[in-house]
Design an enzyme around this catalytic site. Structure first.
Site, PDB file in Angstrom:
ATOM      1  N   HIS A  12      27.967   3.371  -3.557  1.00  0.00           N
ATOM      2  CA  HIS A  12      28.544   2.065  -3.895  1.00  0.00           C
ATOM      3  C   HIS A  12      29.127   2.059  -5.317  1.00  0.00           C
ATOM      4  CE1 HIS A  12      27.644  -2.461  -4.696  1.00  0.00           C
ATOM      5  NE2 HIS A  12      28.742  -2.385  -3.953  1.00  0.00           N
ATOM      6  N   GLU A  39      32.457   4.108  -1.989  1.00  0.00           N
ATOM      7  CA  GLU A  39      33.115   2.795  -1.982  1.00  0.00           C
ATOM      8  C   GLU A  39      33.498   2.483  -3.419  1.00  0.00           C
ATOM      9  OE1 GLU A  39      33.002  -1.721  -2.499  1.00  0.00           O
ATOM     10  OE2 GLU A  39      31.907  -0.150  -3.542  1.00  0.00           O
ATOM     11  N   ASP A  41      35.934  -0.652  -5.911  1.00  0.00           N
ATOM     12  CA  ASP A  41      36.660  -1.934  -5.933  1.00  0.00           C
ATOM     13  C   ASP A  41      37.996  -1.739  -6.640  1.00  0.00           C
ATOM     14  OD1 ASP A  41      34.336  -3.533  -4.951  1.00  0.00           O
ATOM     15  OD2 ASP A  41      33.468  -2.759  -6.813  1.00  0.00           O
ATOM     16  N   HIS A  54      35.274  -4.223 -10.625  1.00  0.00           N
ATOM     17  CA  HIS A  54      34.638  -5.152  -9.675  1.00  0.00           C
ATOM     18  C   HIS A  54      34.928  -6.603 -10.002  1.00  0.00           C
ATOM     19  CE1 HIS A  54      31.402  -7.696  -8.075  1.00  0.00           C
ATOM     20  NE2 HIS A  54      31.424  -6.876  -7.047  1.00  0.00           N
TER      21      HIS A  54
HETATM   22  O1  G3P Z   1      32.346  -3.066  -0.179  1.00  0.00           O
HETATM   23  C1  G3P Z   1      31.044  -3.503  -0.030  1.00  0.00           C
HETATM   24  C2  G3P Z   1      30.467  -4.100  -1.274  1.00  0.00           C
HETATM   25  O2  G3P Z   1      30.917  -3.406  -2.392  1.00  0.00           O
HETATM   26  C3  G3P Z   1      30.817  -5.546  -1.401  1.00  0.00           C
HETATM   27  O3  G3P Z   1      30.191  -6.151  -2.482  1.00  0.00           O
HETATM   28  O4  G3P Z   1      30.358  -7.248  -4.670  1.00  0.00           O
HETATM   29  O5  G3P Z   1      29.557  -4.916  -4.524  1.00  0.00           O
HETATM   30  O6  G3P Z   1      31.940  -5.430  -4.122  1.00  0.00           O
HETATM   31  P1  G3P Z   1      30.538  -5.927  -4.002  1.00  0.00           P
HETATM   32 MG    MG Z   2      32.717  -3.468  -3.528  1.00  0.00          MG
END
Ligand code: G3P
Ligand code: MG
Length: 245
Positions: A12, A39, A41, A54
């Site tokens: 993440h 993953e 952002d 993010h």
């Molecule tokens: O993409 C899944 C997850 O990252 C969504 O939550 O706030 O960590 O971007 P967040």
């Molecule tokens: Mg995310």
């Protein structure tokens, strides 16, 4: 269902707990723990560069102030995106999507690009992120998976790069989510792990969609979801769960 080419475990925000989130340092750290899928952002600078961040503002994870939507990339590139985390990461820069694409392709890693627009530029962010992704991964064996909480961003992505796979992110099962999933032509639904259970996985699979979850940091939850047939787990706990554990 069509074949699913992505690893089950995704780190993440790069691997953004032990290293500063959404930086190349985080990706390197996750790869060191054996992760082969990430993953991150992605949003846009004022002049349209797709880069990793993010929040809607710069304060928490960089040395900058305000909305990145009001800052050109040349100035964003000078910010410290690591010092907030810990001293060893001081002066770590914000990465462009271009840089992360190079890292992932050089290391055989898959990428889930979460399109994370600043408010008001949802469609544009989806369009630019998807167009850039299609260019950067042209001819690659494994295309990036584009995802977003924003249906508008996913529409933009579909218009700009219809061949790239997309996923709808759901924090809750809001009214009309299933209809939106059909309308958006996505291949997967990625929910908060708290709303995913065996019945929902079965329902998604029966409709031809893959089922993924964020952000699972607990081994018992991961084991339960794997037993129920989950297709992907996004985790912060790269030193406790997943590939090298
Ligand atoms: O993409 C899944 C997850 O990252 C969504 O939550 O706030 O960590 O971007 P967040
Ligand atoms: Mg995310």
């Amino acid at each position: 269902m069509k074949p699913w080419p992505y690893p089950i475990w995704l780190a993440h925000r790069g691997a953004g707990k032990l290293a500063p989130e959404n930086t190349l340092a985080a990706f390197r750290l996750g790869a060191g723990f054996g992760f082969r899928a990430f993953e991150c952002d992605v949003k846009l600078s004022r002049d349209g560069e797709a880069f990793l961040l993010h929040d809607d503002t710069l304060e928490r994870t960089t040395s900058g102030l305000g909305s990145p939507n009001n800052v050109d990339w040349a100035d964003l590139a000078r910010l410290d995106a690591g010092g907030w985390h810990s001293a060893p990461f001081a002066a770590e820069p914000l990465p462009t999507l271009t840089r992360i694409a190079a890292f992932c392709q050089a290391n055989g890693c898959a990428l889930n690009i979460e399109i994370k627009p600043c408010p008001g530029v949802e469609r544009l962010t989806g369009e630019v992120a998807a167009r850039e992704a299609a260019r950067l991964w042209a001819g690659a064996a494994l295309p990036p998976l584009l995802s977003s909480f924003s249906p508008e961003a996913l529409e933009g992505a579909r218009n700009a790069a219809p061949a790239l796979p997309r996923a709808l992110l759901l924090d809750t099962l809001w009214d009309g989510w299933a209809e939106a999933t059909v309308a958006l032509g996505v291949v997967a639904v990625i929910t908060n792990w708290r709303v995913m259970d065996a019945a929902l996985i079965e329902r998604l699979h029966a409709s031809g969609w893959r089922a993924l979850v964020y952000t699972v940091n607990d081994a018992a939850v991961a084991e339960r979801l794997i037993a129920e047939g989950i297709d992907g787990i996004i985790t912060d706990a790269v030193n406790e769960l997943g590939p090298s554990c």
